[in-house]
Design an enzyme around this catalytic site. Structure first.
Site, PDB file in Angstrom:
ATOM      1  N   GLY A  15       0.833  -1.204   0.000  1.00 23.13           N
ATOM      2  CA  GLY A  15       0.000   0.000   0.000  1.00 23.13           C
ATOM      3  C   GLY A  15       0.867   1.254   0.000  1.00 23.13           C
ATOM      4  CB  SER A  17       0.629   3.464  -4.632  1.00 22.16           C
ATOM      5  OG  SER A  17      -0.641   3.052  -4.160  1.00 22.16           O
ATOM      6  NE  ARG A  18      -5.095   5.024  -3.494  1.00 24.50           N
ATOM      7  CZ  ARG A  18      -6.116   4.822  -2.660  1.00 24.50           C
ATOM      8  NH1 ARG A  18      -6.628   5.805  -1.943  1.00 24.50           N
ATOM      9  NH2 ARG A  18      -6.638   3.607  -2.509  1.00 24.50           N
ATOM     10  NE  ARG A  40      -7.442  -2.785  -4.050  1.00 27.58           N
ATOM     11  CZ  ARG A  40      -8.356  -2.421  -3.185  1.00 27.58           C
ATOM     12  NH1 ARG A  40      -9.006  -3.322  -2.498  1.00 27.58           N
ATOM     13  NH2 ARG A  40      -8.630  -1.151  -2.994  1.00 27.58           N
ATOM     14  CG  ASP A  66      -5.914  -8.291  -3.576  1.00 24.74           C
ATOM     15  OD1 ASP A  66      -5.721  -8.022  -2.371  1.00 24.74           O
ATOM     16  OD2 ASP A  66      -7.046  -8.464  -4.061  1.00 24.74           O
ATOM     17  CB  SER A 144      -5.767   1.720  13.225  1.00 27.72           C
ATOM     18  OG  SER A 144      -6.707   2.730  13.518  1.00 27.72           O
ATOM     19  CE1 TYR A 157      -8.763   0.211   9.049  1.00 29.04           C
ATOM     20  CE2 TYR A 157      -9.031   1.282  11.187  1.00 29.04           C
ATOM     21  CZ  TYR A 157      -8.349   1.164   9.978  1.00 29.04           C
ATOM     22  OH  TYR A 157      -7.282   1.977   9.710  1.00 29.04           O
ATOM     23  CE  LYS A 161      -5.523  -1.062  10.099  1.00 24.99           C
ATOM     24  NZ  LYS A 161      -4.342  -1.163   9.221  1.00 24.99           N
ATOM     25  CB  ILE A 190      -3.169  10.034   9.106  1.00 28.41           C
ATOM     26  CG1 ILE A 190      -2.606   9.472  10.425  1.00 28.41           C
ATOM     27  CG2 ILE A 190      -2.053  10.570   8.215  1.00 28.41           C
ATOM     28  CD1 ILE A 190      -1.803  10.427  11.281  1.00 28.41           C
TER      29      ILE A 190
END
Ligand code: NDP
Length: 245
Positions: A15, A17-18, A40, A66, A144, A157, A161, A190
């Site tokens: 992950g 890339s962003r 992905r 993925d 997180s 989530y 986490k 964030i």
């Protein structure tokens, strides 16, 4: 994918890339790593990250797969470690799909658990096996605050986490004698695509009274990847403006 022969230390950022992952990839490249940027499907964002790094004189390559696809992740990791050492893994790829548990679908539960938690098995297992054989390596997992405090609407989530935190602490105990340090970072709010709909009143409740920047997470990854953190393993470092203590 054809692997590039490099003399620099190599880091894989899932992950990467962003959002937070992009800031981590950029920071690690500035620190001198050759960064393998996983994502992905959003190639345009990945290429934008690649360009930012190359324009700044850094080294990187794109490596899409993925993380929730066990076979794809296992093939990718086997390829990444086949000829050259992997020095650092940052497990950052993640999604959320918020809903109160009573309304949550099976697909929401499964997708969040497989992307955020099951990917630990698919990606970290081959990486740590390789690092333990080399008797050297660092692994940083992006968990997180949600996994520490719990958040209404994020049972899936938060479960994923929190699971990562248990996995990090256990693996840190398993790998320490083989020279591999494993730590977690727990970001709060964030500023990324993932938080674009967070209500302003939630941000007002943060003791530092602002949203965090991806670079503020990347700085901690840089520390955990560098020489000054050589006696730190199995730790969970909050980067949350004080929202959870
Ligand atoms: P973004 O949505 O901005 O970016 C997500 C990144 O993960 C993208 O690179 C995306 O690739 C990649 N990704 C998503 N699913 C997969 C997959 N199945 N396989 C491979 N790559 C995938 O997220 P953030 O930067 O906000 O979050 C990064 C991490 O930080 C996540 O783990 C998140 O849970 C965690 N976090 C974020 C917080 C925040 O406030 N933003 C707070 C606490 C933790 P693509 O572009 O191709 O989809």
């Amino acid at each position: 994918m054809e692997s590039v022969a490099v003399s620099k230390k190599r880091a894989l950022v899932t992950g990467g890339s962003r959002g937070i992952g992009r800031a981590i990839s950029r920071r690690l490249a500035a620190d001198g790593f050759h960064v393998i940027i996983n994502y992905r499907s959003n190639r345009a964002e990945a290429e934008a990250t690649e360009k930012l790094i190359l324009d700044a004189g850094g080294h990187c390559e794109l490596y899409p797969f993925d993380v929730s696809d066990r076979a794809a992740a296992s093939d990718a990791l086997a390829d990444i470690v086949k000829d050259q050492p992997l020095d650092l893994l940052v497990l950052c790829a993640g999604i959320r799909s918020d809903e109160l548990l009573v309304f949550m679908s099976e697909a929401q539960w499964d997708s969040v658990l497989s992307t955020n938690l099951a990917s630990f098995f698919s990606v970290v297992k081959p990486a740590v096996t390789h690092m333990m054989l080399n008797r050297s390596g660092r692994i940083v997992v992006i968990s997180s605050t949600s996994g520490e405090s719990g958040v209404a609407g994020q049972v899936n989530y938060a479960a994923a986490k929190a699971g990562l935190i248990g996995a990090v602490k256990s693996l840190a105990r398993e790998s320490a004698k083989r020279g591999v340090l494993v730590n977690a970072i727990t970001p709060g709010f964030i500023e990324t695509d993932m938080t674009e709909n967070v209500p302003p009143e939630l941000i007002k409740g943060v003791p530092l009274a602002r949203i965090g920047k991806p670079e503020e997470v990347a700085g901690v990854v840089s520390f955990l990847a560098g020489p000054d953190s050589s006696y730190i393993t199995g730790q969970v470092i909050g980067v949350n403006g004080g929202v959870y203590m």
